[in-house]
Structures are given as C-alpha cells and as structure tokens.
Design a protein around this motif. Sequence first.
Motif, PDB file in Angstrom:
ATOM      1  N   VAL A  79       9.155  33.252 -37.394  1.00  0.00           N
ATOM      2  CA  VAL A  79       7.927  33.557 -36.670  1.00  0.00           C
ATOM      3  C   VAL A  79       7.389  32.268 -36.070  1.00  0.00           C
ATOM      4  CG1 VAL A  79       5.538  34.319 -36.903  1.00  0.00           C
ATOM      5  CG2 VAL A  79       7.357  35.555 -38.088  1.00  0.00           C
ATOM      6  N   SER A  80       7.108  32.284 -34.793  1.00  0.00           N
ATOM      7  CA  SER A  80       6.537  31.126 -34.111  1.00  0.00           C
ATOM      8  C   SER A  80       5.048  31.357 -33.887  1.00  0.00           C
ATOM      9  CB  SER A  80       7.220  30.889 -32.758  1.00  0.00           C
ATOM     10  OG  SER A  80       8.594  30.607 -32.932  1.00  0.00           O
ATOM     11  N   ALA A  81       4.235  30.352 -34.193  1.00  0.00           N
ATOM     12  CA  ALA A  81       2.789  30.473 -34.019  1.00  0.00           C
ATOM     13  C   ALA A  81       2.430  30.453 -32.540  1.00  0.00           C
ATOM     14  CB  ALA A  81       2.091  29.332 -34.746  1.00  0.00           C
ATOM     15  N   PRO A  82       1.480  31.288 -32.107  1.00  0.00           N
ATOM     16  CA  PRO A  82       0.990  31.194 -30.735  1.00  0.00           C
ATOM     17  C   PRO A  82       0.390  29.817 -30.475  1.00  0.00           C
ATOM     18  CG  PRO A  82       0.260  33.232 -31.780  1.00  0.00           C
ATOM     19  CD  PRO A  82       0.856  32.378 -32.864  1.00  0.00           C
ATOM     20  N   ALA A  83       0.276  29.455 -29.231  1.00  0.00           N
ATOM     21  CA  ALA A  83      -0.247  28.135 -28.868  1.00  0.00           C
ATOM     22  C   ALA A  83      -1.700  27.994 -29.311  1.00  0.00           C
ATOM     23  CB  ALA A  83      -0.146  27.940 -27.360  1.00  0.00           C
ATOM     24  N   PRO A  84      -2.097  26.806 -29.741  1.00  0.00           N
ATOM     25  CA  PRO A  84      -3.509  26.579 -30.062  1.00  0.00           C
ATOM     26  C   PRO A  84      -4.399  26.951 -28.886  1.00  0.00           C
ATOM     27  CG  PRO A  84      -2.183  24.711 -30.758  1.00  0.00           C
ATOM     28  CD  PRO A  84      -1.281  25.594 -29.944  1.00  0.00           C
ATOM     29  N   GLY A  85      -5.534  27.552 -29.194  1.00  0.00           N
ATOM     30  CA  GLY A  85      -6.453  27.972 -28.144  1.00  0.00           C
ATOM     31  C   GLY A  85      -6.210  29.376 -27.634  1.00  0.00           C
ATOM     32  N   THR A  86      -5.190  30.055 -28.162  1.00  0.00           N
ATOM     33  CA  THR A  86      -4.913  31.427 -27.737  1.00  0.00           C
ATOM     34  C   THR A  86      -6.071  32.350 -28.121  1.00  0.00           C
ATOM     35  OG1 THR A  86      -2.520  31.143 -27.915  1.00  0.00           O
ATOM     36  CG2 THR A  86      -3.351  33.407 -28.029  1.00  0.00           C
ATOM     37  N   THR A  87      -6.435  33.250 -27.216  1.00  0.00           N
ATOM     38  CA  THR A  87      -7.490  34.234 -27.468  1.00  0.00           C
ATOM     39  C   THR A  87      -6.913  35.628 -27.356  1.00  0.00           C
ATOM     40  OG1 THR A  87      -9.237  32.769 -26.619  1.00  0.00           O
ATOM     41  CG2 THR A  87      -9.732  35.127 -26.699  1.00  0.00           C
ATOM     42  N   VAL A  88      -7.215  36.483 -28.326  1.00  0.00           N
ATOM     43  CA  VAL A  88      -6.754  37.868 -28.314  1.00  0.00           C
ATOM     44  C   VAL A  88      -7.952  38.773 -28.561  1.00  0.00           C
ATOM     45  CG1 VAL A  88      -4.455  37.252 -29.146  1.00  0.00           C
ATOM     46  CG2 VAL A  88      -6.225  37.856 -30.793  1.00  0.00           C
ATOM     47  N   LYS A  89      -7.731  40.067 -28.350  1.00  0.00           N
ATOM     48  CA  LYS A  89      -8.807  41.032 -28.557  1.00  0.00           C
ATOM     49  C   LYS A  89      -8.935  41.380 -30.039  1.00  0.00           C
ATOM     50  CE  LYS A  89      -8.625  43.270 -24.002  1.00  0.00           C
ATOM     51  NZ  LYS A  89      -8.451  44.563 -23.281  1.00  0.00           N
ATOM     52  N   ILE A  90     -10.154  41.686 -30.452  1.00  0.00           N
ATOM     53  CA  ILE A  90     -10.365  42.153 -31.817  1.00  0.00           C
ATOM     54  C   ILE A  90      -9.544  43.422 -32.022  1.00  0.00           C
ATOM     55  CG2 ILE A  90     -12.075  43.182 -33.378  1.00  0.00           C
ATOM     56  CD1 ILE A  90     -14.107  41.207 -32.239  1.00  0.00           C
ATOM     57  N   GLY A  91      -8.823  43.477 -33.114  1.00  0.00           N
ATOM     58  CA  GLY A  91      -7.928  44.594 -33.393  1.00  0.00           C
ATOM     59  C   GLY A  91      -6.475  44.257 -33.149  1.00  0.00           C
ATOM     60  N   ALA A  92      -6.203  43.136 -32.459  1.00  0.00           N
ATOM     61  CA  ALA A  92      -4.825  42.727 -32.184  1.00  0.00           C
ATOM     62  C   ALA A  92      -4.269  41.944 -33.365  1.00  0.00           C
ATOM     63  CB  ALA A  92      -4.760  41.875 -30.919  1.00  0.00           C
ATOM     64  N   ALA A  93      -3.022  42.221 -33.735  1.00  0.00           N
ATOM     65  CA  ALA A  93      -2.340  41.507 -34.817  1.00  0.00           C
ATOM     66  C   ALA A  93      -1.621  40.287 -34.241  1.00  0.00           C
ATOM     67  CB  ALA A  93      -1.349  42.418 -35.525  1.00  0.00           C
ATOM     68  N   VAL A  94      -1.752  39.167 -34.914  1.00  0.00           N
ATOM     69  CA  VAL A  94      -1.079  37.925 -34.504  1.00  0.00           C
ATOM     70  C   VAL A  94      -0.132  37.516 -35.618  1.00  0.00           C
ATOM     71  CG1 VAL A  94      -1.377  35.494 -33.916  1.00  0.00           C
ATOM     72  CG2 VAL A  94      -3.042  37.177 -33.106  1.00  0.00           C
ATOM     73  N   GLN A  95       1.142  37.321 -35.279  1.00  0.00           N
ATOM     74  CA  GLN A  95       2.135  36.897 -36.260  1.00  0.00           C
ATOM     75  C   GLN A  95       2.105  35.380 -36.387  1.00  0.00           C
ATOM     76  OE1 GLN A  95       5.985  38.536 -35.311  1.00  0.00           O
ATOM     77  NE2 GLN A  95       5.350  40.616 -35.827  1.00  0.00           N
ATOM     78  N   LEU A  96       2.083  34.908 -37.653  1.00  0.00           N
ATOM     79  CA  LEU A  96       1.921  33.488 -37.917  1.00  0.00           C
ATOM     80  C   LEU A  96       2.831  33.047 -39.052  1.00  0.00           C
ATOM     81  CD1 LEU A  96      -1.976  33.587 -38.055  1.00  0.00           C
ATOM     82  CD2 LEU A  96      -0.683  32.446 -36.238  1.00  0.00           C
ATOM     83  N   PRO A  97       3.423  31.864 -38.960  1.00  0.00           N
ATOM     84  CA  PRO A  97       4.069  31.292 -40.153  1.00  0.00           C
ATOM     85  C   PRO A  97       2.972  30.967 -41.155  1.00  0.00           C
ATOM     86  CG  PRO A  97       3.970  29.673 -38.391  1.00  0.00           C
ATOM     87  CD  PRO A  97       3.482  30.960 -37.793  1.00  0.00           C
ATOM     88  N   PHE A  98       3.297  31.043 -42.437  1.00  0.00           N
ATOM     89  CA  PHE A  98       2.265  30.843 -43.458  1.00  0.00           C
ATOM     90  C   PHE A  98       2.884  30.160 -44.664  1.00  0.00           C
ATOM     91  CE2 PHE A  98      -0.259  32.318 -47.131  1.00  0.00           C
ATOM     92  CZ  PHE A  98      -1.519  31.899 -46.726  1.00  0.00           C
ATOM     93  N   SER A  99       2.248  29.089 -45.115  1.00  0.00           N
ATOM     94  CA  SER A  99       2.743  28.383 -46.294  1.00  0.00           C
ATOM     95  C   SER A  99       1.616  28.245 -47.299  1.00  0.00           C
ATOM     96  CB  SER A  99       3.287  27.008 -45.921  1.00  0.00           C
ATOM     97  OG  SER A  99       2.270  26.194 -45.368  1.00  0.00           O
ATOM     98  N   TYR A 100       1.984  28.289 -48.574  1.00  0.00           N
ATOM     99  CA  TYR A 100       0.984  28.163 -49.639  1.00  0.00           C
ATOM    100  C   TYR A 100       1.686  27.650 -50.880  1.00  0.00           C
ATOM    101  CZ  TYR A 100      -3.195  29.317 -52.360  1.00  0.00           C
ATOM    102  OH  TYR A 100      -4.324  29.244 -53.142  1.00  0.00           O
ATOM    103  N   GLY A 101       1.242  26.510 -51.387  1.00  0.00           N
ATOM    104  CA  GLY A 101       1.853  25.944 -52.586  1.00  0.00           C
ATOM    105  C   GLY A 101       3.318  25.629 -52.423  1.00  0.00           C
ATOM    106  N   GLY A 102       3.743  25.290 -51.198  1.00  0.00           N
ATOM    107  CA  GLY A 102       5.137  24.969 -50.952  1.00  0.00           C
ATOM    108  C   GLY A 102       5.995  26.149 -50.562  1.00  0.00           C
ATOM    109  N   ASP A 103       5.469  27.371 -50.728  1.00  0.00           N
ATOM    110  CA  ASP A 103       6.215  28.568 -50.334  1.00  0.00           C
ATOM    111  C   ASP A 103       6.028  28.826 -48.845  1.00  0.00           C
ATOM    112  OD1 ASP A 103       7.117  29.064 -52.912  1.00  0.00           O
ATOM    113  OD2 ASP A 103       5.336  30.225 -53.419  1.00  0.00           O
ATOM    114  N   GLN A 104       7.119  29.087 -48.159  1.00  0.00           N
ATOM    115  CA  GLN A 104       7.083  29.362 -46.734  1.00  0.00           C
ATOM    116  C   GLN A 104       7.230  30.861 -46.504  1.00  0.00           C
ATOM    117  OE1 GLN A 104       6.543  26.886 -44.466  1.00  0.00           O
ATOM    118  NE2 GLN A 104       6.415  25.449 -46.191  1.00  0.00           N
TER     119      GLN A 104
END
Length: 229
Positions: A79-104
């Motif tokens: 999953v590639s993060a959208p560019a910083p500053g991207t604006t979407v409508k409320i209700g739209a899902a955005v796919q994001l890479p996510f890490s927490y405690g070393g887990d990707q």
Amino acid sequence: MKPIGSSRRTMVLAGLAAVGTLTLTACSDDGSSSNTATSAPIAPGATPVATASSTPTSPASSITAAAPTSSAAAPAPAVSAPAPGTTVKIGAAVQLPFSYGGDQGAIALTVTSIEKGDPADLASLKLDDNAKGLMPYYIHYRVTNIGNTDLSFTNVSHIKGLLADGTEAPDLMVFGTFAKCSDGSMPSEFTNGKSADLCIPAMSPKTSRVAAVEYWDDPYTLDNGITWK
C-alpha cells in the motif's frame, strides 16, 4: 507511530474524577512537556480541562468481523500512502501503510462524519472556565485492517479537527471514559478485514465549527497530512 508533538499545540488533559486535579500539558517538538496548575494563564486556543465521570460506560468502538477466509491467505498487496496534502471527501476510505511497535501493516482509514455536540454533553466532565464559549464536536472514523499483520491493541489517534478557517481545533483529551465520544486501541485479533468504529472529540468556538479532519501520523507531519472535508 510518532509521538504527538508541535510547538504550537496546547492540549489540556483530563484525569479521572478520583484524581480531582486539572492539568495543563503543553507538547513541544522535542517531546518535552511542562505542567502548570489550571489557575495559571492559558494560551489562546487552549483546550478546556475535563475530568471524566466515574460512572462506567460501554466502549464507544464497535468491531466488525471479517468473512471467513482460508488459513493460507495470500500476502496483502503493498500500500502506498497518498501524497501529503491530499484532500478527500468525508466518507471516503484512504489506504495507508501503518506501523506500530515495529509491526508493519496496512489500514483503510475513513472519517465517516463530524457530529456537532451540545455543551450539555460535557456536564459529566469537570471543565474549567476555558470551556466557556466552546462547542464539542465528535469526529467519527473507521479503521479497517487491509493487511496480513495482526494489529491487535494498536492505536490510530493522530487525528485532529480543523475549524472553518483551516486553523486547528482545540483538542479535548479525556482520561477515562466519555460516553459521547471515545477513541481507543484496537481489540485482540484485529486481523485482515476487521474494522473498528472510533471517535475523537474536538472543540470549537461557537462562532465557528469543526469543518474538516486531518490525519498526520507517519509518513505525514502535522499540518501536512490527509484531510477529509
């Protein structure tokens, strides 16, 4: 997850009613904080102090189980993060890479609504005079695990409200339970396809409103993340 930090953000934290102490915490870029009694002067835009009611309430999050899948699930696509500053409508899902405690992993994040509250909602909280003239708003959002990493007990909370003029809405940080709006960590076995519905409160002067929401966790920075409006 990055630590919350900004030289211009001032957040007032709420303790449990049993504590009986109101505390102002100012976060800075180097991660340091200073505490002063609430009788000290507070910078413009500071958040009201709140103390959660000791009355137990049910969790605000709800979990939706995924449909059964085979035990030999194929690897999730990158999953590639959208560019910083991207604006979407409320209700739209955005796919994001996510890490927490070393887990990707990877999530789909959706701001589902911005709900205008009522000052009476805050009656169970011990607010100081800084709450006068402010209206609570509730940012509702959904997190869905779209990767193959178990994200049990992770937290998606780098979310803030924006006022109608684009400036940052004051945060209302509550230690304890607040029946109207409570974020929290994901449950155990938060695996592929499972979703959690959560809420973060924000405050607005009555002359304005919370009109947009920004997510600013990695790979983004404060004021340069993804915005829903």
